[in-house]
Design an enzyme around this catalytic site. Sequence first.
Site, PDB file in Angstrom:
ATOM      1  N   ARG A   1       0.855  -1.188   0.000  1.00  0.00           N
ATOM      2  CA  ARG A   1       0.000   0.000   0.000  1.00  0.00           C
ATOM      3  C   ARG A   1       0.882   1.225   0.000  1.00  0.00           C
ATOM      4  O   ARG A   1       2.091   1.135   0.161  1.00  0.00           O
ATOM      5  CB  ARG A   1      -0.992   0.008   1.179  1.00  0.00           C
ATOM      6  N   GLY A   2       0.247   2.387  -0.187  1.00  0.00           N
ATOM      7  CA  GLY A   2       1.007   3.626  -0.309  1.00  0.00           C
ATOM      8  C   GLY A   2       1.234   3.894  -1.795  1.00  0.00           C
ATOM      9  O   GLY A   2       1.514   2.970  -2.570  1.00  0.00           O
TER      10      GLY A   2
ATOM     11  N   ASP B   1      -1.574  11.019  -2.277  1.00  0.00           N
ATOM     12  CA  ASP B   1      -1.904   9.950  -3.224  1.00  0.00           C
ATOM     13  C   ASP B   1      -2.193  10.503  -4.614  1.00  0.00           C
ATOM     14  O   ASP B   1      -2.143   9.769  -5.599  1.00  0.00           O
ATOM     15  CB  ASP B   1      -3.118   9.172  -2.714  1.00  0.00           C
TER      16      ASP B   1
ATOM     17  N   ASN C   1      -5.102  12.879   0.113  1.00  0.00           N
ATOM     18  CA  ASN C   1      -4.257  12.051   0.978  1.00  0.00           C
ATOM     19  C   ASN C   1      -5.160  11.345   1.995  1.00  0.00           C
ATOM     20  O   ASN C   1      -6.381  11.570   2.022  1.00  0.00           O
ATOM     21  CB  ASN C   1      -3.184  12.905   1.673  1.00  0.00           C
ATOM     22  N   LYS C   2      -4.555  10.527   2.812  1.00  0.00           N
ATOM     23  CA  LYS C   2      -5.298   9.716   3.782  1.00  0.00           C
ATOM     24  C   LYS C   2      -6.288  10.561   4.577  1.00  0.00           C
ATOM     25  O   LYS C   2      -5.980  11.685   4.968  1.00  0.00           O
ATOM     26  CB  LYS C   2      -4.294   9.026   4.711  1.00  0.00           C
TER      27      LYS C   2
HETATM   28  O1  MRU Z   1      -4.596   3.568   2.103  1.00  0.00           O
HETATM   29  P1  MRU Z   1      -3.110   3.679   2.035  1.00  0.00           P
HETATM   30  O2  MRU Z   1      -2.424   3.189   3.253  1.00  0.00           O
HETATM   31  O3  MRU Z   1      -2.540   3.113   0.749  1.00  0.00           O
HETATM   32  O4  MRU Z   1      -2.942   5.251   1.955  1.00  0.00           O
HETATM   33  C1  MRU Z   1      -1.870   5.887   1.451  1.00  0.00           C
HETATM   34  C2  MRU Z   1      -1.147   6.573   2.506  1.00  0.00           C
HETATM   35  O5  MRU Z   1      -0.489   5.931   3.286  1.00  0.00           O
HETATM   36  C3  MRU Z   1      -1.127   7.977   2.690  1.00  0.00           C
HETATM   37  O6  MRU Z   1      -2.216   8.669   2.368  1.00  0.00           O
HETATM   38  C4  MRU Z   1       0.183   8.574   2.226  1.00  0.00           C
HETATM   39  O7  MRU Z   1       0.401   9.789   2.802  1.00  0.00           O
HETATM   40  C5  MRU Z   1       0.283   8.701   0.753  1.00  0.00           C
HETATM   41  S1  MRU Z   1       1.028   7.359   0.043  1.00  0.00           S
HETATM   42  C6  MRU Z   1       2.622   7.937  -0.171  1.00  0.00           C
END
Ligand code: MRU
Length: 374
Positions: A57-58, A246, A257-258
């Site tokens: 993920r990420g 993201d 972003n998250k």
């Molecule tokens: O749902 P995820 O864990 O894939 O979410 C992504 C993230 O961890 C964050 O939003 C992050 O800041 C961006 S990914 C580099």
Amino acid sequence: MKVTLEGKKKHFRTVSFEPESNRLILIDQRLLPHTFSLLETTDYRQSALAIQNMTTRGAGAIGATAAYGLAQGCRAFSSKSLTRFATHVQKVFQTLASARPTAVDPFNAMAQVLNAMEPGGTVAEKQELALRAAIQFAEEDVAHCRAIGKWGAELIEEGMTILTHCNAGWLAFVDIGSATAPLYEAQAQGKPFHVLCDETRPRSQGAILTAWELAQQGVPHHIIPDNAAGHYMQRGKIQMVITGADRVLARTGAAANKIGTFTKAVLAKYHRIPFYIAIPLSTIDWETADGFDIPIEERSEEEVLCAWGRPVNDETEKSGGDEKPVQVRVANPSSRALNPGFDVTPAELITGFITPVGILKPDELRSKLGKGAS
Ligand code: MRU
């Protein structure tokens, strides 16, 4: 980055590929922080599932997984017919593209692979070009994160406390990370600083992944509840916020972003605390004009209603805590939940983007980077 296993430090990439066996090797992030384990996929459908079920993920990590997954799918094709190969490539692309919707990196990564395959005159040539392009994407991801570290470290002053949200560390990329890269570089430069990791409910990537990473790298930190950031900002305990993203819109500077990032940006603005977003160029969406058009992933209710973890008891301690996490129901059994995975922070709340080519204001993304610059 290095992980300490049985007392020895060993370097791992979050995502890597073995061309001889056509295998993708992923750190299984669902088992962290209690168990460090690698998962291999031998088929593009398994690679898409690994993105979807968050084995990996990420934004950068799923970008590299999609690029390698596309190459993996192309290389598994055994006939010489270019027409049938084109249909097969479309199927592989669609399977990987539908795994998760919000991060733009998988789409940019796969576009890079598809473009690179264009000049190939035979199936074998296209397969070779796909592999090379996927490797190039992964190497660029690492190079971009390294450059982000150099620029971002300049913002870190001795004694600062820096807030981060979710995980935009090396687990969210092929290596190094975006939001964490300045921290690792500042650490290498010998600057003392402290990090506060937002817990980041409901999946708790901050408490589980960022905290684990920082502990592995020996960076002083505390995990804080998601609702505590305002309290610490109000008392002057946070001097800067750095998150990842993201998807960043080049046209407006808005950043998805998250979930919870927007709230932290509002709080930072209110307290006049600089709010930075660290991104490689693969996180830029050059087309979308409005933040409300970014697809926001709706995730399962279960993530909000339940919690996962390792039981705390003597037996677990004795076994080294290597067993699978258990799920417990936290919320009222008859209640339902809503679970948006991401939110969009408008440009006016963002002090700057830490990019591989420097620190840019939201309205400089298009003029300074230009489409496709890398
Ligand atoms: O749902 P995820 O864990 O894939 O979410 C992504 C993230 O961890 C964050 O939003 C992050 O800041 C961006 S990914 C580099």
